[in-house]
Enzyme design. Structure first.
Site, short mmCIF file in Angstrom:
data_model
loop_
_atom_site.label_atom_id
_atom_site.label_comp_id
_atom_site.label_asym_id
_atom_site.label_seq_id
_atom_site.Cartn_x
_atom_site.Cartn_y
_atom_site.Cartn_z
N SER A 211 0.81 -1.22 0.00
CA SER A 211 0.00 0.00 0.00
C SER A 211 0.84 1.27 0.00
O SER A 211 0.30 2.36 -0.13
CB SER A 211 -0.94 0.00 1.21
OG SER A 211 -0.21 -0.02 2.41
N LYS B 150 -6.87 3.54 8.14
CA LYS B 150 -5.95 4.54 7.59
C LYS B 150 -6.58 5.93 7.59
O LYS B 150 -5.91 6.93 7.90
CB LYS B 150 -5.55 4.12 6.18
CG LYS B 150 -4.68 2.87 6.13
CD LYS B 150 -4.42 2.41 4.71
CE LYS B 150 -3.55 1.15 4.69
NZ LYS B 150 -3.34 0.64 3.33
#
Length: 799
Positions: A672, A715
């Site tokens: 990511s 996140k």
């Protein structure tokens, strides 16, 4: 003199000693053959390690005995039986030959001594001690006793006794190597005295055990006589018939047909066994387990969904999805007679309330609560139980917990299901497959019970910190509900509504007036904790309450305390964390990425530095293989788009690129960070800064496509905690927004991208109307990397 050497295992030949030896090693056989051709003399020395088949020079003792071969006999199996006699001590001066057999040069040790008074006294003491030992130990032959008494020479006396006593190998070797007669006799006397003490102690222990056994048998005999006398006199009390009482319990117990047949069969066996036999105890314990289990005992389950919702809201703030799933289960249960117990799995970081939520489920449904921690469980028998053939066998933890609960429909919390391990004793996660499968657990078979037990009425709740650590077959049997963590708004509510009142009560401050301001709670959350849950928040509140309690004890008149944001440092000291990780200004080569960890989301600072070199790529920060591959993919993309970005096409040959992610002691891995590293590389090469108010996450391909990633909610919560205003996300992650609170979405600018070009256009800070990409692919203005670009208010150094 030169003599053939015969290495000895576990035996020492003393002078004046005749002993048979069985020789099988080829070198030793050749040494004996050479001795027979050389006056039958041979040197006998012991090996330091008996297990060596081919001893080396350093493995053989240098002090031994010069012996004579009296007789040699070859046996049918190839070995040789030799009868040897020790003549005198000898010392090896050097090894002459080592090929076919050892041949050594030996210096005889000639014993010259004067029989002084001390030697004579030692000899008499040795003879007396040996006679005492022979009187205790009847296995000593009389011939040896007579022989020892008849010996007149002290050296011969010492060697004879040393040869016949079963001393340790090291002690015998020490006696052989001791040249001084006085010292040798002193050592021998000490060893004989120790043997006498050991023999006496051994006899004492045997006598005590024998007396104890005789006392037990005597008591048993007297008790039987007393019982017979009381029976004749008619005064014997009627004993309680335990078997009759047990039979009554079996008849009154309601259990399955299979279990009833089994317990009746075992009861018949028990009646035929002696009461004191070990097998009767095993059978009795088995029957006790069967009749003590709750086969059909249940608590009445509450179907009031309104009351259940009130209880859940009272115990927990937020957690809408788990609450909704519980209320759905209660609604279905109110419409049908029996629902197969669902298997809920709460997955989330520590401190988010997974176990306490399971307790609230039990309270809202009116069930009993049972908790079993699986952390560190390695033995399959912990789940399925041990078979009755093993000593100390017991049922597994599932059956034991149900016995304690007393009902067969509790809320059963299996904590830390991701912390199980496996070894040679089996895989406990595989044993859980039957327990947690709604199609199979109606006939769960414990190894100890060996009958089917219905677990389908149990509401199983499992908890875990990370989903990948749960085996896939086990995941397939559970309904996964994620608890990603709390926002600051939710933490503030939990602190004010739950944690403060709880800690005031636990620290004895109920009678006192203790108030926490809203700003104080917010400051604790932002500057003293960094977590997804509220466990550390509760610890900090508890620390403040303890300090307030100490102040009250010191000054009883002090009864009112208000904890404000200004007084927090007085109680907790300087702030532990900086609120957020957002930079003070836009910087070249520095990008804020978003990472998922076991304790929630985190901001990830990525830095790139470009230096003159030979085109090396350096990636540091304790990164995993996947993250290193993402960095390589990012560099490849930049090379393919160098012309469009206005970068020298040969930059990868002239400059070294160093990508660094701080906190190098913490392992980092995952795809990511791909677009974050690519943006950092581009910024460092074109010397244009990246927006400090922007964070991003997404996987990059070689062609610049942005692929979806996991942990989006965690996140975004991390970005919100850090004060980030704008977040770039993969387009395919747009579906994950439904799990994020609406008020957070309104406060942030969430941009969904599909290609790396879009990421750069949002991230790179340029002057007004200045494009990031070159429009004309033919006439591209190439910017030399070494020249600075001056922008007002922006540092030109590559960071």
């Amino acid at each position: 003199m030169k003599l053939p050497l015969l290495p000895l295992r576990d035996i020492i030949i003393f002078p004046h000693m005749v002993a048979p030896l069985f020789v099988g090693r080829s070198k030793s056989v050749k040494a004996l053959a050479d001795a027979m051709n050389n006056e039958k003399r041979v040197f006998l020395a012991s090996q330091s390690k008996a297990g060596l088949d081919n001893p080396d020079v350093q493995d053989i003792s240098h002090i031994g005995t010069i012996g004579k071969v009296l007789q040699l006999l070859r046996l049918p199996d190839g070995t040789v039986k030799a009868l040897v006699e020790g003549k005198q001590r000898g010392r090896i001066l050097r090894f002459v030959q080592e090929d076919d057999f050892f041949q050594v040069e030996v210096d005889p040790v000639i014993e010259t001594h004067v029989a002084d008074s001390e030697c004579i006294a030692l000899g008499r003491a040795i003879v007396a001690s040996f006679q005492e030992y022979a009187g205790l130990n009847k296995s000593i032959p009389k011939e040896l006793l007579n022989t020892v008494s008849a010996l007149s020479g002290l050296p011969q006396l010492g060697d004879t006794l040393a040869a016949h006593f079963s001393f340790k190998f090291e002690d015998k070797q020490r006696l052989l190597e001791t040249e001084s007669l006085n010292e040798r006799l002193s050592i021998l006397l000490g060893l004989i005295t120790m043997e006498i003490d050991i023999f006496k102690l051994d006899q004492k222990i045997k006598t005590r055990v024998k007396e104890q056994m005789e006392k037990t048998q005597k008591n048993y005999y007297l008790n039987e006589q007393m019982r017979a006398l009381k029976k004749e006199m008619g005064t014997e009390e009627e004993p309680v018939d335990e078997l009759k009482e047990l039979e009554t319990q079996i008849q009154e117990k309601k259990m399955s047909k299979e279990a009833m047949d089994k317990v009746q069969h075992e009861f018949k066996k028990l009646r035929m066994m002696p009461a004191m036999s070990a097998e009767a105890t095993v059978v009795r314990n088995y029957i006790d387990w069967l009749i003590s289990l709750p086969w059909f005992e249940q608590t009445e389950v509450s179907h009031d969904s309104v009351e259940a919702e009130n209880i859940l809201n009272e115990d927990h703030f937020g957690l809408e999805k788990p609450k909704e799933r519980i209320l759905e289960y209660l609604a279905v249960q109110s419409l049908v007679k029996k629902v197969k117990g669902p298997i809920l799995c709460f997955v989330g970081p520590p401190g988010v309330g997974k176990t306490s939520l399971a307790k609230s489920i039990a309270r809202s449904t009116g069930r009993k609560f049972v908790r079993l921690s699986l952390g560190g469980v390695r033995d399959e028998a912990e789940i399925r139980g041990h078979r009755r053939t093993y000593i100390g066998a017991m049922p597994g933890k599932i059956i034991q917990s149900l016995k304690k609960a007393g009902v067969n429909n509790p809320v059963f919390c299996l904590d830390e299901v991701d912390k199980m391990s496996m070894d040679f004793r089996g895989d406990p996660s595989a044993a859980l497959l039957e327990v947690l499968d709604p199609e199979q657990n109606s006939s769960f078979n414990d190894h100890y019970l060996d009958v089917d037990y219905d677990l389908s009425d149990i509401l199983f709740v499992t908890t875990a910190n990370t989903l990948p650590d749960i085996p896939l077959p086990l995941q397939d049997r559970m309904e996964i509900i994620r608890l990603p963590g709390y926002t600051e708004y939710e933490k503030s509510h939990i602190g004010r509504d739950f944690l403060i009142s709880k800690q005031i009560r636990l620290n004895g401050l109920e009678d006192k007036s203790v108030q926490f301001t809203k700003n104080a709670i917010t400051l604790i959350i932002q500057r003293y904790t960094r977590e997804a849950g509220v466990r550390n928040l509760e610890r900090e509140i508890s620390a403040i309450c303890r300090k307030i309690a100490r102040e009250i004890v010191r000054n009883p008149e002090h009864t009112e305390t208000t904890v404000s944001s200004k007084s927090i440092q007085k109680y907790l000291g300087p702030p532990k964390f900086r609120h957020g990780q957002i930079e003070d200004r836009d910087q070249i080569g520095m990008v804020t990425g978003l990472a998922w960890t076991q304790v929630g989301g985190e901001l990830l600072c990525i830095e790139t530095l470009v230096m003159p070199g030979k085109g090396e790529q350096i990636v540091t920060g304790k990164l995993g293989d996947v993250m290193k591959e993402s960095a390589q993919a990012a560099v490849s993309y930049v090379r393919s788009r160098a012309a469009h970005l206005g970068i020298e096409t040969e930059f990868y040959k002239q400059y070294d690129i160093h990508i660094h992610i701080p906190e190098g002691a913490i392992p980092k891995d995952g795809p990511s960070a791909g677009i974050s590293m690519c943006t950092s590389i581009v910024s460092a090469l074109i010397r244009k800064p990246v927006s400090r108010n922007l964070a991003m996450t997404g996987e990059i391909t070689l062609r610049g496509r942005v692929l979806p990633v996991g942990g989006v909610k965690e996140k975004i919560l991390a970005a919100h905690r850090g004060g980030i205003q704008k977040v770039l996300l993969p387009k395919e992650n747009e579906k994950d927004l439904k799990d994020i609170p609406s008020y957070i979405i309104k406060q942030m600018d969430l941009v969904f991208v599909e290609h790396m070009d879009e990421v750069l256009s949002h991230a790179i800070v340029v002057e007004s109307e200045e494009p990031v990409f070159t429009v004309d692919d033919v006439n591209l203005e190439v910017i030399p990397i070494g020249e600075p670009v001056h922008q007002p208010g922006i540092s030109t150094s590559i960071q």
